[in-house]
Design a protein around this motif. Structure first.
Motif, mmCIF file in Angstrom:
data_model
loop_
_atom_site.group_PDB
_atom_site.id
_atom_site.type_symbol
_atom_site.label_atom_id
_atom_site.label_comp_id
_atom_site.label_asym_id
_atom_site.label_seq_id
_atom_site.Cartn_x
_atom_site.Cartn_y
_atom_site.Cartn_z
ATOM 1 N N LEU A 251 -5.537 -7.350 37.610
ATOM 2 C CA LEU A 251 -4.957 -7.951 38.811
ATOM 3 C C LEU A 251 -4.441 -6.890 39.771
ATOM 4 C CD1 LEU A 251 -2.980 -11.078 37.542
ATOM 5 C CD2 LEU A 251 -5.076 -11.030 38.906
ATOM 6 N N ALA A 252 -3.868 -5.808 39.223
ATOM 7 C CA ALA A 252 -3.373 -4.732 40.074
ATOM 8 C C ALA A 252 -4.518 -4.072 40.837
ATOM 9 C CB ALA A 252 -2.635 -3.695 39.224
ATOM 10 N N VAL A 253 -5.638 -3.862 40.158
ATOM 11 C CA VAL A 253 -6.819 -3.291 40.819
ATOM 12 C C VAL A 253 -7.346 -4.265 41.877
ATOM 13 C CG1 VAL A 253 -9.211 -2.556 40.472
ATOM 14 C CG2 VAL A 253 -7.432 -1.876 38.834
ATOM 15 N N LEU A 254 -7.310 -5.562 41.564
ATOM 16 C CA LEU A 254 -7.738 -6.580 42.529
ATOM 17 C C LEU A 254 -6.842 -6.558 43.764
ATOM 18 C CD1 LEU A 254 -9.940 -8.812 42.583
ATOM 19 C CD2 LEU A 254 -8.168 -10.419 41.859
ATOM 20 N N ALA A 255 -5.543 -6.360 43.558
ATOM 21 C CA ALA A 255 -4.615 -6.266 44.689
ATOM 22 C C ALA A 255 -4.961 -5.078 45.578
ATOM 23 C CB ALA A 255 -3.179 -6.144 44.179
ATOM 24 N N LEU A 256 -5.339 -3.952 44.968
ATOM 25 C CA LEU A 256 -5.748 -2.785 45.757
ATOM 26 C C LEU A 256 -6.995 -3.096 46.582
ATOM 27 C CD1 LEU A 256 -5.257 0.089 43.135
ATOM 28 C CD2 LEU A 256 -3.737 -0.546 45.021
ATOM 29 N N GLY A 257 -7.945 -3.795 45.962
ATOM 30 C CA GLY A 257 -9.169 -4.156 46.675
ATOM 31 C C GLY A 257 -8.884 -5.057 47.864
ATOM 32 N N TYR A 258 -8.019 -6.056 47.669
ATOM 33 C CA TYR A 258 -7.705 -6.958 48.781
ATOM 34 C C TYR A 258 -6.827 -6.282 49.831
ATOM 35 C CZ TYR A 258 -9.963 -11.098 46.919
ATOM 36 O OH TYR A 258 -10.903 -12.005 46.500
ATOM 37 N N GLY A 259 -6.045 -5.287 49.412
ATOM 38 C CA GLY A 259 -5.307 -4.508 50.398
ATOM 39 C C GLY A 259 -6.244 -3.765 51.330
ATOM 40 N N ALA A 260 -7.271 -3.131 50.754
ATOM 41 C CA ALA A 260 -8.280 -2.448 51.572
ATOM 42 C C ALA A 260 -9.047 -3.447 52.429
ATOM 43 C CB ALA A 260 -9.236 -1.675 50.663
ATOM 44 N N HIS A 261 -9.254 -4.641 51.880
ATOM 45 C CA HIS A 261 -9.927 -5.706 52.631
ATOM 46 C C HIS A 261 -9.136 -6.067 53.885
ATOM 47 C CE1 HIS A 261 -12.018 -9.644 53.167
ATOM 48 N NE2 HIS A 261 -10.803 -10.070 53.507
ATOM 49 N N GLN A 262 -7.824 -6.214 53.759
ATOM 50 C CA GLN A 262 -7.001 -6.589 54.895
ATOM 51 C C GLN A 262 -6.978 -5.512 55.977
ATOM 52 O OE1 GLN A 262 -6.981 -9.785 54.450
ATOM 53 N NE2 GLN A 262 -4.828 -10.074 54.975
ATOM 54 N N PHE A 263 -7.162 -4.259 55.587
ATOM 55 C CA PHE A 263 -7.216 -3.176 56.573
ATOM 56 C C PHE A 263 -8.623 -2.955 57.119
ATOM 57 C CE2 PHE A 263 -3.101 -1.857 54.691
ATOM 58 C CZ PHE A 263 -2.389 -1.666 55.868
ATOM 59 N N GLY A 264 -9.576 -3.727 56.631
ATOM 60 C CA GLY A 264 -10.928 -3.676 57.173
ATOM 61 C C GLY A 264 -11.820 -2.607 56.595
ATOM 62 N N PHE A 265 -11.478 -2.060 55.407
ATOM 63 C CA PHE A 265 -12.280 -0.990 54.820
ATOM 64 C C PHE A 265 -13.096 -1.429 53.618
ATOM 65 C CE2 PHE A 265 -8.853 1.366 56.993
ATOM 66 C CZ PHE A 265 -9.626 2.211 57.776
ATOM 67 N N LEU A 266 -12.937 -2.664 53.200
ATOM 68 C CA LEU A 266 -13.666 -3.160 52.042
ATOM 69 C C LEU A 266 -13.858 -4.654 52.190
ATOM 70 C CD1 LEU A 266 -14.817 -2.392 49.205
ATOM 71 C CD2 LEU A 266 -12.568 -2.992 48.265
ATOM 72 N N LYS A 267 -15.053 -5.130 51.867
ATOM 73 C CA LYS A 267 -15.336 -6.558 51.964
ATOM 74 C C LYS A 267 -15.178 -7.191 50.597
ATOM 75 C CE LYS A 267 -16.737 -10.078 54.472
ATOM 76 N NZ LYS A 267 -15.959 -10.569 55.615
ATOM 77 N N MET A 268 -14.181 -8.069 50.493
ATOM 78 C CA MET A 268 -13.909 -8.764 49.239
ATOM 79 C C MET A 268 -14.226 -10.247 49.390
ATOM 80 S SD MET A 268 -12.632 -6.617 46.929
ATOM 81 C CE MET A 268 -11.570 -7.546 45.816
ATOM 82 N N PRO A 269 -14.604 -10.915 48.303
ATOM 83 C CA PRO A 269 -14.858 -12.362 48.391
ATOM 84 C C PRO A 269 -13.589 -13.103 48.776
ATOM 85 C CG PRO A 269 -14.797 -11.644 46.091
ATOM 86 C CD PRO A 269 -14.811 -10.399 46.925
ATOM 87 N N TYR A 270 -13.730 -14.107 49.626
ATOM 88 C CA TYR A 270 -12.571 -14.851 50.104
ATOM 89 C C TYR A 270 -12.858 -16.349 50.084
ATOM 90 C CZ TYR A 270 -8.050 -14.971 52.394
ATOM 91 O OH TYR A 270 -6.715 -15.152 52.657
ATOM 92 N N PRO A 271 -12.998 -16.932 48.887
ATOM 93 C CA PRO A 271 -13.298 -18.362 48.814
ATOM 94 C C PRO A 271 -12.109 -19.202 49.258
ATOM 95 C CG PRO A 271 -12.843 -17.486 46.625
ATOM 96 C CD PRO A 271 -12.871 -16.311 47.554
ATOM 97 N N GLN A 272 -12.301 -19.992 50.279
ATOM 98 C CA GLN A 272 -11.244 -20.846 50.807
ATOM 99 C C GLN A 272 -11.854 -22.155 51.298
ATOM 100 O OE1 GLN A 272 -7.876 -20.563 51.329
ATOM 101 N NE2 GLN A 272 -7.606 -18.527 50.463
ATOM 102 N N ARG A 273 -11.087 -23.207 51.221
ATOM 103 C CA ARG A 273 -11.502 -24.480 51.809
ATOM 104 C C ARG A 273 -11.153 -24.433 53.289
ATOM 105 N NH1 ARG A 273 -9.342 -30.017 52.277
ATOM 106 N NH2 ARG A 273 -11.135 -31.419 52.285
ATOM 107 N N ARG A 274 -12.157 -24.510 54.135
ATOM 108 C CA ARG A 274 -11.939 -24.395 55.577
ATOM 109 C C ARG A 274 -11.434 -25.726 56.129
ATOM 110 N NH1 ARG A 274 -12.479 -18.885 57.042
ATOM 111 N NH2 ARG A 274 -13.592 -17.974 55.292
#
Length: 285
Positions: A150-173
């Motif tokens: 989970l900690a590694v996942l948090a790092l990935g989504y942190g980079a995602h929010q800054f626009g440097f990494l594309k992470m999956p973002y499943p959401q109900r629109r």
């Protein structure tokens, strides 16, 4: 309607019916920072997380500081979820009726209470499902290994929010049903909106912190703990509606949210990177 960008002029013809109020569309929005500035913020977040993790590791056992850090993280994540379509909607639709006064606020208070109850119900339902699922599927796995994931996942989504990494973002629109305000009294609407938002996956939520909170609820493999984890996040989601107790106009609230939209995304990324790096340090030491 006419717009002259060069001169900054803006004209929007009023609706033919005097029953409707014409609200001009926004012409300017907050912009993201430069690549260099975002890199600096990411490095600062990682450094803060590593330093904080080292300091916390010297003060207590692994479990206690990690839990305290997560509570702050989850509360902040709930607050940051206000910068989502439903956050904007709940702040503008769940307001005292008429002019601001002690009487109008008193009449609106039951709406806030039922709204909070809806969030609590959502935490019980979602947290209960996650706790049962975790108990059935993950109780045999090592907790520390799952926490590292989970900690590694948090790092990935942190980079995602800054626009440097594309992470999956499943959401109900989807958003809360706006037409509910025409069919139900205010307190019922507050309850419906609170439950829909408190379930977190029935509507669109902008912050990836929700995924980390969900993961923590799952790996806890305990119904009570999972409900508590979701409840902490939901408290952060519900509290901003309390701004309607104050004599602040809806326009000023919406304008403030729009002004800080991109900054909220950056804070999101900063928190994810700091939490992820601090958690890794605590789990490693």
């Amino acid at each position: 309607m006419s717009v002259e960008i060069g001169s900054g002029a803006y004209h929007q013809a009023p609706n033919n019916s005097s029953q409707f109020t014409c609200v001009p569309d926004a012409l300017s929005f907050s912009e993201s920072r430069s690549i260099g500035a975002r890199v600096v913020m990411m490095i600062a977040a990682l450094a803060l997380g590593i330093a904080g993790g080292n300091m916390l590791s010297l003060t207590s056992t692994t479990g206690s500081p990690l839990t305290a850090m997560f509570i702050v993280f989850a509360l902040a994540g709930g607050f940051l979820s206000t910068w989502s379509p439903c956050g904007y909607s709940s702040l503008s639709l769940l307001r005292p009726a008429g002019r601001y006064s002690f009487g109008s606020v008193a009449r609106w208070t039951p709406t806030f209470i039922t709204h909070a109850l809806g969030y609590a119900l959502g935490a019980v339902v979602l947290g209960g499902v996650l706790g049962i699922a975790g108990w059935m599927l993950l109780s045999g796995f090592n907790f520390n290994y799952m926490a590292v994931g989970l900690a590694v996942l948090a790092l990935g989504y942190g980079a995602h929010q800054f626009g440097f990494l594309k992470m999956p973002y499943p959401q109900r629109r989807a958003q809360v049903p706006h037409d509910a305000r025409f069919r139900f009294r205010s307190s019922v609407i507050g309850l419906l909106y609170g439950y829909a938002l408190g379930m977190n996956y029935l509507t669109y939520v902008q912050t990836p912190i929700l995924y980390i909170v969900t993961g923590v609820a799952l790996i806890s493999a305990d119904i009570t703990t999972a409900i508590a984890v979701i409840a902490v996040f939901n408290i952060g989601r519900c509290l901003p509606v309390a701004v309607n107790f104050l004599p602040i106009s809806n326009q000023s609230v919406q304008s403030w949210l729009a002004k800080w939209q991109e900054r909220a995304v950056e804070v999101d990324g900063f928190l994810l990177l700091s939490f992820g790096s601090a958690a890794l340090v605590l789990l490693a030491l």
